[in-house]
Design a protein around this motif. Structure first.
Motif, PDB file in Angstrom:
ATOM      1  N   PRO A   1       0.886  -1.208   0.021  1.00  0.00           N
ATOM      2  CA  PRO A   1      -0.147   0.000  -0.161  1.00  0.00           C
ATOM      3  C   PRO A   1       0.831   1.254   0.042  1.00  0.00           C
ATOM      4  CG  PRO A   1       0.081  -0.831   2.379  1.00  0.00           C
ATOM      5  CD  PRO A   1       0.920  -1.758   1.292  1.00  0.00           C
TER       6      PRO A   1
ATOM      7  N   SER B   1       2.742   4.415   1.334  1.00  0.00           N
ATOM      8  CA  SER B   1       2.377   5.221   2.599  1.00  0.00           C
ATOM      9  C   SER B   1       1.030   5.356   2.883  1.00  0.00           C
ATOM     10  CB  SER B   1       3.181   6.490   2.323  1.00  0.00           C
ATOM     11  OG  SER B   1       2.445   7.239   1.328  1.00  0.00           O
ATOM     12  N   TRP B   2       0.142   4.751   2.217  1.00  0.00           N
ATOM     13  CA  TRP B   2      -1.306   4.912   2.575  1.00  0.00           C
ATOM     14  C   TRP B   2      -1.422   4.136   3.656  1.00  0.00           C
ATOM     15  CZ3 TRP B   2      -5.078   1.608   2.955  1.00  0.00           C
ATOM     16  CH2 TRP B   2      -6.696   2.073   3.226  1.00  0.00           C
ATOM     17  N   ARG B   3      -2.237   4.515   4.596  1.00  0.00           N
ATOM     18  CA  ARG B   3      -2.951   3.862   5.906  1.00  0.00           C
ATOM     19  C   ARG B   3      -4.250   4.329   5.865  1.00  0.00           C
ATOM     20  NH1 ARG B   3       1.142   1.741   4.497  1.00  0.00           N
ATOM     21  NH2 ARG B   3       2.928   1.401   5.681  1.00  0.00           N
TER      22      ARG B   3
ATOM     23  N   ASN C   1      -7.761   5.729   7.898  1.00  0.00           N
ATOM     24  CA  ASN C   1      -7.612   6.777   8.838  1.00  0.00           C
ATOM     25  C   ASN C   1      -8.438   6.094   9.909  1.00  0.00           C
ATOM     26  OD1 ASN C   1      -8.354   8.889  10.235  1.00  0.00           O
ATOM     27  ND2 ASN C   1      -8.898  10.291   8.565  1.00  0.00           N
ATOM     28  N   THR C   2      -7.905   5.891  11.003  1.00  0.00           N
ATOM     29  CA  THR C   2      -8.434   5.446  12.102  1.00  0.00           C
ATOM     30  C   THR C   2      -9.682   6.330  12.861  1.00  0.00           C
ATOM     31  OG1 THR C   2      -6.686   5.684  13.597  1.00  0.00           O
ATOM     32  CG2 THR C   2      -6.593   3.738  12.594  1.00  0.00           C
TER      33      THR C   2
ATOM     34  N   LEU D   1     -10.128   0.486   2.980  1.00  0.00           N
ATOM     35  CA  LEU D   1      -9.069  -0.343   2.107  1.00  0.00           C
ATOM     36  C   LEU D   1      -9.862  -0.752   0.827  1.00  0.00           C
ATOM     37  CD1 LEU D   1      -6.624  -1.915   1.809  1.00  0.00           C
ATOM     38  CD2 LEU D   1      -7.755  -3.589   3.087  1.00  0.00           C
TER      39      LEU D   1
ATOM     40  N   ARG E   1      -9.757   1.997  -1.850  1.00  0.00           N
ATOM     41  CA  ARG E   1      -8.267   2.566  -2.047  1.00  0.00           C
ATOM     42  C   ARG E   1      -7.682   1.711  -3.165  1.00  0.00           C
ATOM     43  NH1 ARG E   1      -4.729   6.272  -2.893  1.00  0.00           N
ATOM     44  NH2 ARG E   1      -2.650   5.368  -2.825  1.00  0.00           N
TER      45      ARG E   1
ATOM     46  N   VAL F   1       1.118  -4.790   7.944  1.00  0.00           N
ATOM     47  CA  VAL F   1       1.494  -3.574   7.351  1.00  0.00           C
ATOM     48  C   VAL F   1       0.726  -2.534   7.632  1.00  0.00           C
ATOM     49  CG1 VAL F   1       2.060  -2.369   5.003  1.00  0.00           C
ATOM     50  CG2 VAL F   1       2.986  -4.802   5.442  1.00  0.00           C
ATOM     51  N   LEU F   2      -0.613  -2.635   7.526  1.00  0.00           N
ATOM     52  CA  LEU F   2      -1.677  -1.849   7.731  1.00  0.00           C
ATOM     53  C   LEU F   2      -2.033  -1.491   9.318  1.00  0.00           C
ATOM     54  CD1 LEU F   2      -4.152  -2.072   4.792  1.00  0.00           C
ATOM     55  CD2 LEU F   2      -2.279  -0.449   5.072  1.00  0.00           C
ATOM     56  N   ASP F   3      -1.446  -2.640  10.095  1.00  0.00           N
ATOM     57  CA  ASP F   3      -1.944  -2.384  11.348  1.00  0.00           C
ATOM     58  C   ASP F   3      -3.383  -2.699  11.533  1.00  0.00           C
ATOM     59  OD1 ASP F   3      -1.061  -2.555  14.304  1.00  0.00           O
ATOM     60  OD2 ASP F   3      -1.101  -0.350  14.495  1.00  0.00           O
TER      61      ASP F   3
END
Length: 126
Positions: free
Chosen positions: A8, A10-12, A14-15, A25, A28, A53-55
């Motif tokens: 992904p 640097s994309w994560r 938004n919690t 996801l 995206r 990776v995305l936690d």
């Protein structure tokens, strides 16, 4: 071809967003597939790897992948992983879902304009 090298990136997710993590996801991946960043045939990371990776929980990634598969955006090939499908393949699945939406809107008595307005609002929702 594997998507893990650039996806992904640097994309994560938004919690703090009101949008569910799996939905972020899913959207995206659709965005990247439609733009060609994720090429047809690109192999997506395994569920557990991407979750790490995305936690996020593996279930989050699994649900996003499952919904993408139902929509025809990706195809799961068992041990060979999950790959991005050609737009032509996805177009058929999207047309089927659009038909279901149109039938449901008609059954609820919505006009064409009302159905389009609802679809536009859903499409633009964050």
């Amino acid at each position: 071809m594997t998507a893990m090298d650039g996806f992904p990136g640097s994309w994560r997710p938004n919690t703090s967003s009101g949008v569910a993590l799996f939905e972020q996801l899913r959207l995206r991946i659709i965005e990247l597939a439609d733009s060609g960043v994720l090429a047809v045939g690109a192999k997506l990371p395994p569920v557990r790897n991407l979750a790490g990776v995305l936690d996020v929980a593996p279930h989050t990634v699994a649900r996003a992948y499952k919904e993408l598969e139902v929509a025809g955006v990706v195809a799961t090939r068992g041990r060979n992983g999950t790959i991005v499908c050609a737009r032509d393949d996805r177009w058929g699945a999207l047309a089927e879902v659009a038909g279901q939406y149109a039938a449901a809107a008609k059954a609820q008595g919505a006009s064409f304009a009302e159905a389009v307005q609802l679809l536009a609002a859903a499409y633009d929702a964050d």
